[in-house]
Motif scaffolding. Structure first.
Motif, PDB file in Angstrom:
ATOM      1  N   GLU A 171       0.761  -1.301  -0.032  1.00 52.77           N
ATOM      2  CA  GLU A 171       0.074  -0.110   0.188  1.00 52.77           C
ATOM      3  C   GLU A 171       0.675   1.299  -0.083  1.00 52.77           C
ATOM      4  O   GLU A 171       0.461   2.296  -0.211  1.00 52.77           O
ATOM      5  CB  GLU A 171      -0.875  -0.067   1.234  1.00 52.77           C
ATOM      6  CG  GLU A 171      -1.926  -1.126   1.296  1.00 52.77           C
ATOM      7  CD  GLU A 171      -2.912  -1.293   0.100  1.00 52.77           C
ATOM      8  OE1 GLU A 171      -3.306  -0.147  -0.502  1.00 52.77           O
ATOM      9  OE2 GLU A 171      -3.147  -2.504  -0.254  1.00 52.77           O
ATOM     10  N   CYS A 314       0.663   3.345  -3.134  1.00 48.15           N
ATOM     11  CA  CYS A 314       1.244   2.004  -3.864  1.00 48.15           C
ATOM     12  C   CYS A 314       2.808   2.122  -3.776  1.00 48.15           C
ATOM     13  O   CYS A 314       3.466   2.868  -4.077  1.00 48.15           O
ATOM     14  CB  CYS A 314       0.944   2.099  -5.385  1.00 48.15           C
ATOM     15  SG  CYS A 314       1.262   0.609  -6.178  1.00 48.15           S
ATOM     16  N   CYS A 338      -4.344  -6.438  -2.132  1.00 53.56           N
ATOM     17  CA  CYS A 338      -3.599  -5.167  -2.836  1.00 53.56           C
ATOM     18  C   CYS A 338      -4.894  -4.352  -3.490  1.00 53.56           C
ATOM     19  O   CYS A 338      -5.760  -4.860  -3.949  1.00 53.56           O
ATOM     20  CB  CYS A 338      -2.653  -5.824  -3.864  1.00 53.56           C
ATOM     21  SG  CYS A 338      -1.196  -6.117  -3.162  1.00 53.56           S
TER      22      CYS A 338
ATOM     23  N   GLU B 171      -5.975   2.010   5.292  1.00 55.14           N
ATOM     24  CA  GLU B 171      -6.030   1.175   3.843  1.00 55.14           C
ATOM     25  C   GLU B 171      -6.957   0.012   3.786  1.00 55.14           C
ATOM     26  O   GLU B 171      -7.277  -0.479   2.616  1.00 55.14           O
ATOM     27  CB  GLU B 171      -4.535   0.651   3.524  1.00 55.14           C
ATOM     28  CG  GLU B 171      -3.616   1.971   3.686  1.00 55.14           C
ATOM     29  CD  GLU B 171      -3.765   3.000   2.657  1.00 55.14           C
ATOM     30  OE1 GLU B 171      -4.150   2.689   1.554  1.00 55.14           O
ATOM     31  OE2 GLU B 171      -3.609   3.970   3.208  1.00 55.14           O
ATOM     32  N   ARG B 313      -9.055   0.250  -2.205  1.00 60.68           N
ATOM     33  CA  ARG B 313      -8.680  -0.098  -0.800  1.00 60.68           C
ATOM     34  C   ARG B 313      -9.142   1.117   0.210  1.00 60.68           C
ATOM     35  O   ARG B 313      -8.565   2.180  -0.066  1.00 60.68           O
ATOM     36  CB  ARG B 313      -7.401  -0.659  -0.412  1.00 60.68           C
ATOM     37  CG  ARG B 313      -6.835  -1.756  -1.289  1.00 60.68           C
ATOM     38  CD  ARG B 313      -7.637  -2.916  -1.112  1.00 60.68           C
ATOM     39  NE  ARG B 313      -7.620  -3.706   0.083  1.00 60.68           N
ATOM     40  CZ  ARG B 313      -8.507  -4.126   0.355  1.00 60.68           C
ATOM     41  NH1 ARG B 313      -9.481  -4.755  -0.045  1.00 60.68           N
ATOM     42  NH2 ARG B 313      -8.265  -5.102   1.798  1.00 60.68           N
TER      43      ARG B 313
END
Lengths: 459, 459
Positions: A171, A314, A338, B171, B313
């Motif tokens: 993340e 990311c 993800c 997240e 997310r």
């Protein structure tokens, strides 16, 4: 607002912006009365009301303190230095909560109008037409395939053999390091960082309750003699550092130093984690540990926050195949899937033909900002420790009598957020240093505020 | 491919899909030769080559084993059960790596064509025109403000007072729990979960090296007597459970049980973490612990993976203000900023007028799928433990002589991924249970494969 309310507001604000941290002692009633030029009884009443609201608490004979979380929370014991200036989280928090009018020469990112906004807008429109799978489903545990291939190719171009399955998306770059720490470390282990180093390495390692050992960072990389000594004495499990451009110093590793460090690390079975977050800022590419020894004892991590977008989270880990499977288990356990969509947007932006052009322009822009900033700071007697070969950062020495933490306090009151040296220094030996972000230094008010604050501290 | 290569491929595939886990013993040369109907010398050669490739290792007198990571990695010691069927990560990994043709009645999410695809496409187009700040900058440490307000309002509508700053975006829902664990737990602490519970709670808690204690979950909530006993005996720091619809059972808490549990928790200074991830599936809203006692000793977490998108997310923590500040420090240290863009896309999709309509349709759809699945499974002698009032999940009992782990193994070979009961059960007392996701059960092949596999195990 009455004077009582104003006093309450004053304290609340200081708690909010962390001038007063949880558990910190408040100024005495007399001191605050003097500072605000109110009567003692006003402050007594304000403190009483704050006690009633449980914002602060009174301890017999000891004064007033900011209310804390339950004593049962172990985190506070290990991760919260009591001295606000050297709290590694201070700069992050101040920068992240800053209002738009605040100037941020101390923050770690580009101004928004320096970012590839158009590539991102284009990517969003493109992605809105992508197939459903990308829009609604979990990714496979490795994450978005095309982006992993892109990363693998970038590494391959440096002459390193890599399979796309050796790349795991995360993340964020920070999460990448966190997962590696979770895999390698137990509480009490030793971890080696540079002195100075990116302050969040310290915050992160504090969470892992490990022993942080710091090696002095020189213009060509870590001090070899001390590195050897520390490795023998502390037997660290990991050495966490930057690849390419070093944060905060802007220095770059020499091939000679890289080779010597790698030899020492290999002998000691020490894994090097290199954070390649500034890769796209380099004008001339500096050596990586990975270049020399592949994935034998090196893990590379990175992200796209600095040159694509910090809003689209990311990061990645590139590592030996034997590590990836365990990292995936950890990732699923602690974060599950993800983000496919974020990765797709990043990938689309990176693949856009305009991105290369944007980077070329950005680098020119930065070189220009770097020399301007050096000139302006020079007039104030603030001089760079090393001349960076690229990137955002300028690590600067203040005149001897100026303490950078004191200076940062004064400047914050004038809406300028600095990055005081000791936030980066495990040994707290950088009290006369500041890190400047040259991309955020193009405003005369910064130098005016700095000059006045320095005069105040000299006077 | 030669027979040797085919044999090597066979082993590699089993390692990849985790039929053979790191450190697991391989079938003997003779057994594999018989299974594949190849000669013993072919398998010997295949194993030798795999040893040369370091994929497997030979141990004198003990056979061949899947190569593991370095012994120095502490994680493996605590977090990797050796029995594959009851590894809580098994279902996640199998479902996440499944090819599109594989049927997934055991997975935890909706089929992609059940998701609000159009709202997401619309949101992406809208966001592509948003101001630059949203596209490129870090969020403030709490995360995207409008989404936090949206979450606070949803909680407020249940009669609970909450300020938007009591909501912290993360997240993912999993990361939300992970941060809470990091704040509350030290290695060796006890944590209470339901038996059965969402399997990833176990994986996550294993990473934290805590003592997992499980309380039997009944149709109205946890068993009160045992809850009291466990609380006294183990003094757990946290009780982690689902709000509303329980995973895997589909059961819902009664107000009576909620009240009794809360009283016990308060007496024992135990914090309840309720995961409200299935909120938007409820037809009639079940009681929350939060409804009864506010944030005094309850933390609510959630995400939008199930009803908006798993590809975008975003999770949240709603908690007492005294906890949020520490959680933010932990979040910055371990993951840095929040993803502004993902939150903006989620928020835009949630605010879209079509989203409410989509949810209404989805619930009808699910009620329909639920009754169809019950009917189909009933024909095979597989019966629900409780009739869920909503949601995806149906917790089913198999005929006595059928072991759900054995059944799952056979079905996996026929491209049907089941969710065997013991993956959810800390006490491993659910070997005759399976969790079905009714939204993924609308394919006759599932029942055909199940029937055949059950016959095989009965025969």
């Amino acid at each position: 607002m009455t004077k009582i309310e104003k006093s309450m507001h004053h304290i609340r604000l200081q708690i909010e912006n962390r001038s007063l941290m949880m558990g910190a002692r408040l100024p005495s009633v007399r001191t605050l009365a003097k500072t605000l030029d109110y009567s003692v009884s006003t402050i007594v009443e304000a403190y009483d009301r704050l006690v009633a609201e449980k914002v602060i608490e009174s301890r017999q004979g000891a004064g007033y303190f900011v209310s804390g979380a339950q004593a049962a929370f172990p985190y506070h014991d290990v991760a919260r230095p009591t001295d606000r200036e050297i709290d590694p989280l201070w700069i992050s928090r101040q920068s992240l909560i800053a209002q738009p009018h605040v100037l941020k020469p101390g923050c770690g990112w580009l101004p928004e109008h320096w970012m590839p906004e158009l590539s991102i807008r284009k990517a969003l429109r493109k992605v809105s037409k992508q197939h459903t799978d990308l829009l609604v489903n979990y990714a496979n545990p490795w994450g978005h395939q095309p982006l992993r291939h892109w990363i693998a190719r970038r590494i391959e171009r440096r002459g390193i053999q890599i399979q796309p399955d050796q790349v795991l998306l995360t993340e964020s770059g920070t999460q990448a390091i966190d997962l590696i720490c979770r895999l390698f470390l137990q509480a009490g282990d030793s971890v080696l960082v540079d002195d100075p180093c990116y302050f969040n390495f310290q915050s992160l390692l504090n969470v892992h309750q490990v022993n942080i050992v710091a090696v002095p960072f020189q213009p060509h990389g870590p001090d070899l003699e001390q590195f050897e000594q520390i490795v023998q004495q502390h037997k660290p499990k990991l050495y966490i550092t930057n690849a390419g451009i070093h944060n905060p110093t802007g220095a770059t590793l020499s091939t000679h130093t890289a080779y010597q460090i790698l030899k020492l690390a290999e002998q000691a079975n020490l894994t090097i984690v290199e954070d390649d977050i500034f890769a796209d800022f380099e004008v001339v590419s500096a050596p990586r540990y990975l270049d020399l020894n592949g994935f034998a004892n090196v893990i590379q991590i990175g992200s796209f926050s600095k040159t694509v977008s910090a809003s689209i989270r990311c990061g990645y880990i590139a590592a030996h195949p034997r590590l990836i499977d365990s990292l995936i288990d950890l990732k699923i356990a602690t974060n599950f899937g993800c983000g496919l969509l974020s990765a797709e947007i990043i990938y689309t932006a990176l693949s856009d033909s305009s991105y290369r052009k944007y980077l070329d322009g950005l680098k020119l822009h930065l070189v220009d900002a770097m020399s301007k900033t050096i000139r302006q700071l020079g007039k104030l007697g603030i001089t760079p420790w090393v001349l960076p070969k690229g990137g955002l950062f300028l690590w600067c020495k203040l005149p001897e009598h100026i303490d950078s933490a004191e200076l940062s306090k004064i400047c914050l009151a004038h809406h300028v957020i600095l990055a005081p040296g000791n936030a980066f220094s495990q040994s707290h030996s950088a009290s006369h240093f500041l890190r400047f972000n040259v991309a955020q230094c193009n405003d005369q008010r910064i130098y005016q505020v700095l000059e006045k604050a320095m005069q105040q501290l000299s006077g």
